[in-house]
Design an enzyme around this catalytic site. Sequence first.
Site, PDB file in Angstrom:
ATOM      1  N   LYS A 161       2.966  45.706  12.685  1.00  0.00           N
ATOM      2  CA  LYS A 161       2.788  45.038  11.273  1.00  0.00           C
ATOM      3  C   LYS A 161       3.457  45.917  10.314  1.00  0.00           C
ATOM      4  CE  LYS A 161      -0.521  44.012   8.487  1.00  0.00           C
ATOM      5  NZ  LYS A 161      -2.132  43.907   8.329  1.00  0.00           N
ATOM      6  N   LYS A 163       4.873  45.735   5.821  1.00  0.00           N
ATOM      7  CA  LYS A 163       4.679  44.920   4.524  1.00  0.00           C
ATOM      8  C   LYS A 163       6.017  44.357   3.870  1.00  0.00           C
ATOM      9  CE  LYS A 163       0.374  46.554   4.053  1.00  0.00           C
ATOM     10  NZ  LYS A 163      -1.118  45.888   4.209  1.00  0.00           N
ATOM     11  N   ASP A 192       3.047  41.249   6.212  1.00  0.00           N
ATOM     12  CA  ASP A 192       1.871  41.094   5.378  1.00  0.00           C
ATOM     13  C   ASP A 192       2.605  41.094   3.835  1.00  0.00           C
ATOM     14  OD1 ASP A 192      -0.331  41.275   3.776  1.00  0.00           O
ATOM     15  OD2 ASP A 192      -1.138  43.025   5.027  1.00  0.00           O
ATOM     16  N   ASN A 194       0.573  40.617   1.076  1.00  0.00           N
ATOM     17  CA  ASN A 194      -0.409  41.211   0.285  1.00  0.00           C
ATOM     18  C   ASN A 194      -0.728  40.455  -0.993  1.00  0.00           C
ATOM     19  OD1 ASN A 194       0.348  44.002   1.656  1.00  0.00           O
ATOM     20  ND2 ASN A 194      -1.750  44.075   1.497  1.00  0.00           N
ATOM     21  N   GLU A 218       1.101  37.142   6.870  1.00  0.00           N
ATOM     22  CA  GLU A 218      -0.036  37.538   6.246  1.00  0.00           C
ATOM     23  C   GLU A 218      -0.229  37.362   4.755  1.00  0.00           C
ATOM     24  OE1 GLU A 218      -1.887  40.783   8.179  1.00  0.00           O
ATOM     25  OE2 GLU A 218      -3.064  41.553   6.380  1.00  0.00           O
ATOM     26  N   GLU A 244      -8.989  38.873   5.297  1.00  0.00           N
ATOM     27  CA  GLU A 244      -9.502  40.233   4.933  1.00  0.00           C
ATOM     28  C   GLU A 244     -10.064  40.465   3.493  1.00  0.00           C
ATOM     29  OE1 GLU A 244      -5.041  41.714   4.520  1.00  0.00           O
ATOM     30  OE2 GLU A 244      -6.163  43.178   3.206  1.00  0.00           O
ATOM     31  N   ASP A 267     -12.689  41.702   7.754  1.00  0.00           N
ATOM     32  CA  ASP A 267     -12.897  43.171   7.061  1.00  0.00           C
ATOM     33  C   ASP A 267     -14.427  43.146   7.082  1.00  0.00           C
ATOM     34  OD1 ASP A 267     -11.364  45.134   4.738  1.00  0.00           O
ATOM     35  OD2 ASP A 267     -13.636  44.789   4.683  1.00  0.00           O
ATOM     36  N   HIS A 294      -9.583  43.990   9.998  1.00  0.00           N
ATOM     37  CA  HIS A 294      -8.811  44.854   8.946  1.00  0.00           C
ATOM     38  C   HIS A 294      -9.565  46.094   8.932  1.00  0.00           C
ATOM     39  CE1 HIS A 294      -8.025  45.193   4.630  1.00  0.00           C
ATOM     40  NE2 HIS A 294      -6.862  45.143   5.063  1.00  0.00           N
ATOM     41  N   GLU A 314      -6.487  46.049  14.126  1.00  0.00           N
ATOM     42  CA  GLU A 314      -5.506  46.841  13.480  1.00  0.00           C
ATOM     43  C   GLU A 314      -5.882  48.222  13.451  1.00  0.00           C
ATOM     44  OE1 GLU A 314      -5.963  46.882   9.024  1.00  0.00           O
ATOM     45  OE2 GLU A 314      -3.842  46.909   8.946  1.00  0.00           O
TER      46      GLU A 314
HETATM   47 MG   LIG Z   1      -3.098  42.671   5.088  1.00  0.00          MG
END
Ligand SMILES: [Mg+2]
Length: 355
Positions: A161, A163, A192, A194, A218, A244, A267, A294, A314
Site C-alpha cells: 500500500k 499513500k 490511501d 488519508n 482508501e 480506520e 483500528d 490498521h 497491515e
Molecule cells: Mg489509512
Amino acid sequence: MGNEKIARVRARPVVVPMARPLRTASGAVADAPLVLFDLVTSGGVTGRSYIFAYDAALLPALVSVADGIAESLTGRSVAPARRMWELQDRFRLPGMQGLVGMVVSGIEMALWDALGHLTAKPVATLLGGEPVPLRAYDSYGMAEPGQELKDSVDAGFRGVKIKLGYPDARRDVEVVSRVREIIGPEVALMVDYNQSLTPQEARRRIDSLREFDLYWIEEPVPAEDLAGHAYVRRTTGAMIQTGENWWFPEGCRAAIAAGACDFAMFDLMKIGGFTGWTLAAGQAGAASLPVSSHLFVEASAHAMAVTPSPGWVEYLDLAGPVVREPCRPVDGHITPKGPGLGITWDEDAIERLSP
Ligand SMILES: [Mg+2]
C-alpha cells in the site's frame, strides 16, 4: 485465575523513531508518539498494550486520562468485556470518541494480554481462534517509489500500500505507474488518500488511475463523510476501503448502512479493543465486507485470527523500537504470538525514548 484482580495500571509516554516516516496527504509523522500500558494483577502478572497518539502534543493528556481511569479499576476483575461496558456507561455523557475511547481501548487490550498470561495462551486462542499465519500487506507512506518496494515483493508480500494525494494529480498517476512497474502485475496494490480529497476530486483522480488495477482506494474523502464515500464508490466503480477512523461498532454500523465501502478496516484503538472489534467484525461479516487491520500489528493479528471475513493485516511496525521481539513477517504473513499479545518491553529503549 478467577479471583485475579486489577492491582494497578500504568501509562507511559514514548516517542519512537519510525523506520519509514509516515508522510500522508493529511500530514507527516516522523516519530510515533505512543502510550504504553502495563496492567498489573493482584497475582503480579502484567498485561501490556500500546496506543498511538498521532501527535506528541496529546501524550500528556492521554496519560492523564489513563491515570484518572486507572484508579477506578483497582480491585476489579480481569474481565475485558465487562470492564469495557462499565467504562462505556461511565463515559456516556462526555462521550467515548477521542482520547477517552483511545485510552479505554488500550486498557481493554492490556486486560486481554493479562488474561493470556494468566492462562498461558495467545489471545487469538482465548477468542476462539488459532495463531495461524495471516496474509499481510507492506504499508508505505508517500515516498519516491524505489528498491524498497521490490524488497517487499521479494520478501513474499503479495500486497503493498502506498499513500497518494499529491498536490498535483498528475503526480499520483506517475507514482502509481512507477510502483506498478516495480511490483509487477500480480501483487495487489492498495492506495490511501488519508481523507484528503473532495468527492468530486476523488472521482476525477480515481478515473485517471483506472488502468493500474488498484486493489482498493482508501479514505478518498474525510472519514466522517459516509455519503461522500458512497458517492465515490457509486460513480467510479472503484473498490473503496475505509474504517480506520470508525469509533466503536456503531461507526461500523453507520458505514454499512450508508453503503460507504467495499472493504472495512478496523483500528483496535478506535473500534473498542477486542470487544469492539469482534462485535464490528460480526456486522462486517454479515454485510460481506472483508475486514483488514490498521496498525497495532501485534494485537491486530490476534483479532484478525477470529475475524469471519479476514482481508489483510497491515504490516507497519510502530512499536518495534520498544519491544524485545518485534513482529516479523514471514513470506508476507504475520502469525499472532503468545502468550497474551506476545508483547515484551525493551525497558532500556523505553527509558531512552521517553519524552
Ligand atoms: Mg489509512
